[in-house]
Design a protein around this motif. Structure first.
Motif, mmCIF file in Angstrom:
data_model
loop_
_atom_site.group_PDB
_atom_site.id
_atom_site.type_symbol
_atom_site.label_atom_id
_atom_site.label_comp_id
_atom_site.label_asym_id
_atom_site.label_seq_id
_atom_site.Cartn_x
_atom_site.Cartn_y
_atom_site.Cartn_z
ATOM 1 N N PRO A 44 24.551 20.076 17.919
ATOM 2 C CA PRO A 44 25.560 20.757 17.100
ATOM 3 C C PRO A 44 26.903 20.814 17.811
ATOM 4 O O PRO A 44 26.968 21.173 18.989
ATOM 5 C CB PRO A 44 24.984 22.165 16.904
ATOM 6 N N GLY A 45 27.963 20.438 17.104
ATOM 7 C CA GLY A 45 29.297 20.445 17.692
ATOM 8 C C GLY A 45 29.456 19.448 18.826
ATOM 9 O O GLY A 45 30.428 19.501 19.567
ATOM 10 N N GLY A 46 28.484 18.539 18.979
ATOM 11 C CA GLY A 46 28.573 17.528 20.034
ATOM 12 C C GLY A 46 28.129 18.021 21.411
ATOM 13 O O GLY A 46 28.321 17.349 22.425
ATOM 14 N N ILE A 47 27.519 19.205 21.481
ATOM 15 C CA ILE A 47 27.003 19.764 22.746
ATOM 16 C C ILE A 47 26.102 18.729 23.437
ATOM 17 O O ILE A 47 25.422 17.940 22.774
ATOM 18 C CB ILE A 47 26.234 21.091 22.452
ATOM 19 N N SER A 48 26.088 18.728 24.770
ATOM 20 C CA SER A 48 25.254 17.751 25.499
ATOM 21 C C SER A 48 23.775 18.128 25.388
ATOM 22 O O SER A 48 23.433 19.285 25.123
ATOM 23 C CB SER A 48 25.662 17.697 26.966
ATOM 24 N N ILE B 179 33.748 17.205 11.074
ATOM 25 C CA ILE B 179 34.637 16.095 11.443
ATOM 26 C C ILE B 179 34.720 15.973 12.974
ATOM 27 O O ILE B 179 34.763 14.878 13.521
ATOM 28 C CB ILE B 179 36.022 16.273 10.789
ATOM 29 N N ARG B 180 34.678 17.104 13.665
ATOM 30 C CA ARG B 180 34.643 17.038 15.134
ATOM 31 C C ARG B 180 33.348 16.362 15.610
ATOM 32 O O ARG B 180 33.353 15.619 16.592
ATOM 33 C CB ARG B 180 34.731 18.441 15.735
ATOM 34 N N GLU B 181 32.261 16.638 14.930
ATOM 35 C CA GLU B 181 30.994 15.968 15.280
ATOM 36 C C GLU B 181 31.124 14.455 15.045
ATOM 37 O O GLU B 181 30.633 13.659 15.853
ATOM 38 C CB GLU B 181 29.825 16.551 14.474
ATOM 39 N N PHE B 182 31.793 14.067 13.961
ATOM 40 C CA PHE B 182 32.063 12.641 13.716
ATOM 41 C C PHE B 182 32.772 12.029 14.920
ATOM 42 O O PHE B 182 32.444 10.915 15.356
ATOM 43 C CB PHE B 182 32.909 12.496 12.447
ATOM 44 N N HIS B 183 33.715 12.781 15.476
ATOM 45 C CA HIS B 183 34.492 12.253 16.610
ATOM 46 C C HIS B 183 33.740 12.240 17.935
ATOM 47 O O HIS B 183 34.205 11.638 18.896
ATOM 48 C CB HIS B 183 35.821 12.998 16.734
ATOM 49 N N THR B 184 32.583 12.873 17.999
ATOM 50 C CA THR B 184 31.755 12.682 19.193
ATOM 51 C C THR B 184 31.110 11.292 19.176
ATOM 52 O O THR B 184 30.617 10.824 20.195
ATOM 53 C CB THR B 184 30.631 13.742 19.323
ATOM 54 N N GLN B 185 31.117 10.635 18.012
ATOM 55 C CA GLN B 185 30.424 9.346 17.865
ATOM 56 C C GLN B 185 31.341 8.216 17.424
ATOM 57 O O GLN B 185 30.919 7.063 17.366
ATOM 58 C CB GLN B 185 29.301 9.477 16.814
ATOM 59 N N ASN B 186 32.581 8.513 17.030
ATOM 60 C CA ASN B 186 33.487 7.513 16.459
ATOM 61 C C ASN B 186 34.925 7.805 16.906
ATOM 62 O O ASN B 186 35.281 8.965 17.130
ATOM 63 C CB ASN B 186 33.468 7.597 14.916
ATOM 64 N N ASN B 187 35.757 6.759 16.950
ATOM 65 C CA ASN B 187 37.154 6.919 17.383
ATOM 66 C C ASN B 187 38.167 6.768 16.261
ATOM 67 O O ASN B 187 39.350 6.583 16.516
ATOM 68 C CB ASN B 187 37.476 5.885 18.458
#
Lengths: 235, 235
Positions: A44-48, B179-187
């Motif tokens: 969630p939220g890109g957490i590691s 959208i922030r989660e999208f940016h953990t995986q895409n540029n």
């Protein structure tokens, strides 16, 4: 051993601590368990993976249960076969499903849970208990090799189910509209699971638990409310 | 011919008729056009291709423009090559993208639009103007063979963009979190397009139009507001 599964709409209720409202459920589900395998892939939220695992461990260790992140094993398939029990945290369902399929773990996890190893899922972790992930609310931030999930229950879930807001001026689709669109293409029942509810599987018995009713969507039928405590059985 | 593209957040504003607020934009975009090809594949609420085409035709025919549904052609690829202009209606983006890919039409459509044939998209029809469909709000009711879309603009769109609601007790992810989660995986940059806004492409110039500012999400940056009328250019 008989199946013991809890699929919760959310991990956290508004104003409460992480997993707080599920404490009694977890005490029962994980009775006699000394270690669980945590599946952190939904991030969630890109957490590691590490940080997410620490977050879960913070709750479980107070209850005397050790937590190991599935990402820390060199042989995750073996880890699933050797595990006592599982917890899959929420986050992005596409990310979770892609990772489980890419690592070839989806079927092994289903097999272990169907054989009686206790399983707790929250949100995305609950979605993968359904037949497929096609009633998720999440954004498709990655492309999984397929949408099929574990099918621990013979229907799909829509976690964080939201009722239409009367008078809302936003023209995006309501949740109900989205699920009806799903039914133009699929015949799988869908349980709209409000926050504060969970699905409990004990052996072959599947019930709705928690404080609200759930909204049930069957193909070609008008959606209806099912009271908490009721059996989830459609046919 | 220079490119003429309009990608709108929504087809319909609250309390208005279908496409009403876009009338002046459409008059300009489709000046000198006598017939458009309508792409009905997103099927909002599961509406049939025929009914959806009739709905669009009802608006265009008042303006003296004939409407043909892309589903009515025996050779849809040829229909795209022969068309004067296009309108892709909203609905479910997964359904739209799957159909365009299954029929092998995505690249041909992009080619026709990049060659200067006017294109109007609303909601799902706007999503496919972006680099990929991975910032859609829609439910994955079908599994497309890929998420790549036309890339008419060098960024992604999030139509029906919704600001976080202060004090909301629902614990599902906000649009911004997704959208922030999208940016953990895409540029890829993402434009959060509020209802009442659209993106206009005229030749090589891309601008934000309509009544609101847009919320801009760049990877690794704090999201910010871009005023209406401004250039959409990120680099």
């Amino acid at each position: 051993m008989q199946k013991k599964i809890v699929l919760a709409s959310t991990s956290t209720l508004y104003g409460e601590e992480y997993l707080e409202y599920l404490a009694p459920v977890m005490a029962d589900l994980f009775a006699n368990i000394s270690e669980i395998v945590f599946i952190p892939f939904a991030r969630p939220g890109g957490i590691s993976h590490d940080d997410y695992t620490r977050r879960a461990a913070g709750v479980f260790e107070q209850k005397g249960i050790r937590v190991k992140g599935l990402h820390t094993f060199s042989d995750p398939l073996r880890a699933i076969r050797d595990a006592q029990a599982f917890f899959t945290g929420g986050g992005n369902t596409f990310l979770l499903v892609k990772q489980l399929h890419d690592l070839g773990l989806m079927d092994a996890l289903a097999e272990a849970v169907n054989a009686g190893k206790p399983y707790l899922g929250c949100s995305a972790g609950s979605n993968i208990g359904g037949v497929n992930m096609q009633t998720t609310n999440d954004m498709p931030i990655v492309y999984p090799p397929g949408f099929k999930t574990m099918g621990l229950v013979p229907f799909n879930l829509n976690p964080h189910y939201l009722d239409p807001v009367p008078g809302l001026e936003h023209m995006g689709e309501t949740r109900e509209t989205r699920i009806r669109e799903f039914h133009t293409q699929n015949n799988i029942p869908v349980v709209g699971l409000r926050e504060g509810n969970w699905i409990a599987v004990n052996g072959e018995t599947i019930t709705l638990e928690g404080k609200h009713s759930a909204r049930i969507f069957l193909p070609g039928r008008t959606p209806y409310e099912l009271a908490t405590g009721a059996l989830l059985k459609f046919s």
